[in-house]
Structures are given as structure tokens and as C-alpha cells.
Motif scaffolding. Structure first.
Motif, PDB file in Angstrom:
ATOM      1  N   UNK A  53      -2.303   3.535  -4.117  1.00  0.00           N
ATOM      2  CA  UNK A  53      -2.090   3.278  -5.545  1.00  0.00           C
ATOM      3  C   UNK A  53      -2.491   1.881  -6.004  1.00  0.00           C
ATOM      4  N   UNK A  54      -2.179   0.862  -5.200  1.00  0.00           N
ATOM      5  CA  UNK A  54      -2.520  -0.494  -5.640  1.00  0.00           C
ATOM      6  C   UNK A  54      -4.037  -0.698  -5.703  1.00  0.00           C
ATOM      7  N   UNK A  55      -4.736  -0.162  -4.714  1.00  0.00           N
ATOM      8  CA  UNK A  55      -6.198  -0.256  -4.731  1.00  0.00           C
ATOM      9  C   UNK A  55      -6.764   0.479  -5.941  1.00  0.00           C
ATOM     10  N   UNK A  56      -6.192   1.655  -6.232  1.00  0.00           N
ATOM     11  CA  UNK A  56      -6.646   2.431  -7.389  1.00  0.00           C
ATOM     12  C   UNK A  56      -6.385   1.658  -8.682  1.00  0.00           C
TER      13      UNK A  56
ATOM     14  N   UNK B  89      -1.273   9.048 -12.756  1.00  0.00           N
ATOM     15  CA  UNK B  89      -2.619   8.823 -12.240  1.00  0.00           C
ATOM     16  C   UNK B  89      -2.566   8.150 -10.871  1.00  0.00           C
ATOM     17  N   UNK B  90      -1.713   7.151 -10.747  1.00  0.00           N
ATOM     18  CA  UNK B  90      -1.619   6.428  -9.484  1.00  0.00           C
ATOM     19  C   UNK B  90      -1.013   7.281  -8.376  1.00  0.00           C
ATOM     20  N   UNK B  91      -0.134   8.212  -8.736  1.00  0.00           N
ATOM     21  CA  UNK B  91       0.517   9.044  -7.722  1.00  0.00           C
ATOM     22  C   UNK B  91      -0.466   9.966  -7.008  1.00  0.00           C
ATOM     23  N   UNK B  92      -1.644  10.180  -7.603  1.00  0.00           N
ATOM     24  CA  UNK B  92      -2.647  11.045  -6.987  1.00  0.00           C
ATOM     25  C   UNK B  92      -3.515  10.306  -5.981  1.00  0.00           C
ATOM     26  N   UNK B  93      -3.330   8.983  -5.894  1.00  0.00           N
ATOM     27  CA  UNK B  93      -4.148   8.179  -5.000  1.00  0.00           C
ATOM     28  C   UNK B  93      -3.415   7.905  -3.689  1.00  0.00           C
ATOM     29  N   UNK B  94      -4.169   7.862  -2.601  1.00  0.00           N
ATOM     30  CA  UNK B  94      -3.579   7.539  -1.301  1.00  0.00           C
ATOM     31  C   UNK B  94      -3.262   6.049  -1.195  1.00  0.00           C
TER      32      UNK B  94
ATOM     33  N   UNK C 117      -9.737   0.647 -10.549  1.00  0.00           N
ATOM     34  CA  UNK C 117     -10.032   1.617 -11.605  1.00  0.00           C
ATOM     35  C   UNK C 117      -9.292   1.329 -12.908  1.00  0.00           C
ATOM     36  N   UNK C 118      -7.963   1.264 -12.829  1.00  0.00           N
ATOM     37  CA  UNK C 118      -7.163   1.163 -14.050  1.00  0.00           C
ATOM     38  C   UNK C 118      -7.225  -0.239 -14.657  1.00  0.00           C
ATOM     39  N   UNK C 119      -7.057  -1.277 -13.841  1.00  0.00           N
ATOM     40  CA  UNK C 119      -7.053  -2.631 -14.387  1.00  0.00           C
ATOM     41  C   UNK C 119      -8.371  -2.979 -15.086  1.00  0.00           C
TER      42      UNK C 119
ATOM     43  N   UNK D 186       5.206   4.482  -8.522  1.00  0.00           N
ATOM     44  CA  UNK D 186       4.297   5.625  -8.530  1.00  0.00           C
ATOM     45  C   UNK D 186       5.072   6.925  -8.432  1.00  0.00           C
ATOM     46  N   UNK D 187       4.748   7.873  -9.328  1.00  0.00           N
ATOM     47  CA  UNK D 187       5.335   9.215  -9.263  1.00  0.00           C
ATOM     48  C   UNK D 187       6.851   9.181  -9.318  1.00  0.00           C
ATOM     49  N   UNK D 188       7.478  10.007  -8.475  1.00  0.00           N
ATOM     50  CA  UNK D 188       8.939  10.109  -8.435  1.00  0.00           C
ATOM     51  C   UNK D 188       9.498   9.104  -7.430  1.00  0.00           C
ATOM     52  N   UNK D 189       9.381   7.845  -7.782  1.00  0.00           N
ATOM     53  CA  UNK D 189       9.851   6.748  -6.933  1.00  0.00           C
ATOM     54  C   UNK D 189      11.367   6.850  -6.778  1.00  0.00           C
TER      55      UNK D 189
END
Length: 195
Positions: free
Chosen positions: A154-157, A147-152, A161-163, A70-73
Motif C-alpha cells: 500500500x505505501x508503495x502504491x 484503492x490501497x487495500x487492493x495493493x500488496x 500512484x496516488x500521491x 488500509x481496508x478493514x484495519x
């Protein structure tokens, strides 16, 4: 049969044409951080058969445990950040296409953990075809990390949502699949990469 012949021929030609770029990327990866050039990960393929997907390594060698990035890992190397941004890390999957475990176009293969989350009827349809390097979901969700980086969470999101959205595109692909639809997806993918 036509799809397999097309996949094999295009993948072999692609590997030959791209071989200088592959060598340059391999050298960059080795100079950038210690570890192998390629990264392999078990994925679920056609009819639920497992195979190892091949990518250029984009993370430090001891940092591939997490399923999502997620994001800048911080685990992603400098070379890896560039390769991911331009989707160049995906190109070694042409080896998977030659081997017959993947197609150029088809639902993106997931890790077993996420396939276990597919509804049973959806799983049966999606896994009835060979997984691909690209598909509609890959095109429309090319900024998935952002998109995932905006979620608190990410895996749940991803799971909630995405899957499910990706699976809708996967079902659409399976029901509408044809040689010309594959060609359309390939050219749309190339246009997206160029942009």
C-alpha cells in the motif's frame, strides 16, 4: 484577505451549528473505547511550517503510529469506522481553520515523510498556499483506502500512484484558485458527502 474572512466566518458558524453533533460524537468515542476524543498529528502547512491537524479519534489510543490505514484495519474502532466512512472525523479541522493553520479549501496537508517525496518545484508551489479541509484530490480520491487495500504494498502504491495524482490536482488548484472556485469545491464536497 477575502478568503481568510470567509474561512474564519464559515468555520465559526460551522462549529456553532455542528456543536450538538460534536458532543454526540465525542460521547460515542468515549463510550466506544478508552482514550481522548481528538487525535492530533503533525502536518506540513503553508511555507513548510509545521502544525497539528485535529481530527476525531478513530483508532484505539495506542494505534496511531502508521501513516496509512488500509481496508478493514483492525486498529480502527467501531465508532471510528463510521466516522471515517462519512468523513465526520475531519470536521474538527474547523478549529484549524479558525486558528489560521488551515483553510476550508486547499491542498490536503501531508505528514513530513510524504512531503519529502514531493519534487522540489512542486513542493514550492503546493506549499505556497494554506492547506485545506477539502480539495479536488479529496473528492476524486475519497475511496483511497479501498484503492490501497487492493495493493500488496500500500505505501508503495500511495507514493507511486496516488500521491503523484494528488499533486497534479494540487497544482491545478493553486494555479486556478479563486473565491468562486473555492465555493464550487465546497459545494461539490457537500454533494459528494450526501451521496
Amino acid at each position: 484577505m477575502i478568503k481568510r474572512i470567509f474561512d474564519f466566518t464559515a468555520a465559526v458558524v460551522g462549529l456553532v451549528v455542528l456543536s450538538p453533533m460534536f458532543l454526540a460524537i465525542a460521547a460515542w468515542i468515549k463510550l466506544d473505547s478508552p482514550g481522548p476524543v481528538f487525535f492530533r498529528q503533525p502536518r506540513v502547512g503553508k511555507n513548510g511550517e509545521m502544525f497539528d491537524i485535529v481530527k476525531f479519534r478513530t483508532m484505539y489510543d495506542d494505534a496511531h503510529d502508521a501513516l496509512l490505514t488500509v481496508g478493514h484495519d483492525r486498529r480502527i474502532t467501531k465508532a471510528g469506522r463510521f466516522l471515517r466512512r462519512h468523513k465526520l472525523d475531519e470536521f474538527p479541522q474547523l478549529f484549524n481553520v479558525v486558528a489560521g493553520t488551515m483553510s476550508l479549501v486547499g491542498p490536503r496537508p501531508e505528514v513530513p515523510r510524504y512531503v519529502d517525496c514531493y519534487p522540489a518545484d512542486v513542493r514550492e508551489v503546493v506549499l505556497s498556499v494554506a492547506p485545506g479541509i477539502t480539495d479536488w484530490a479529496s473528492i476524486y480520491y475519497k475511496e483511497e483506502n479501498s484503492l490501497l487495500s487492493r495493493s500488496s504494498n500500500p505505501e508503495q502504491a500511495y507514493l507511486e500512484t496516488i500521491l503523484p495524482a494528488k499533486l497534479k490536482y494540487n497544482l491545478r488548484y493553486v494555479h486556478e484558485r479563486s473565491f468562486w472556485n473555492d465555493v464550487r469545491i465546497i459545494f461539490t464536497t457537500l454533494a459528494t458527502l450526501v451521496r
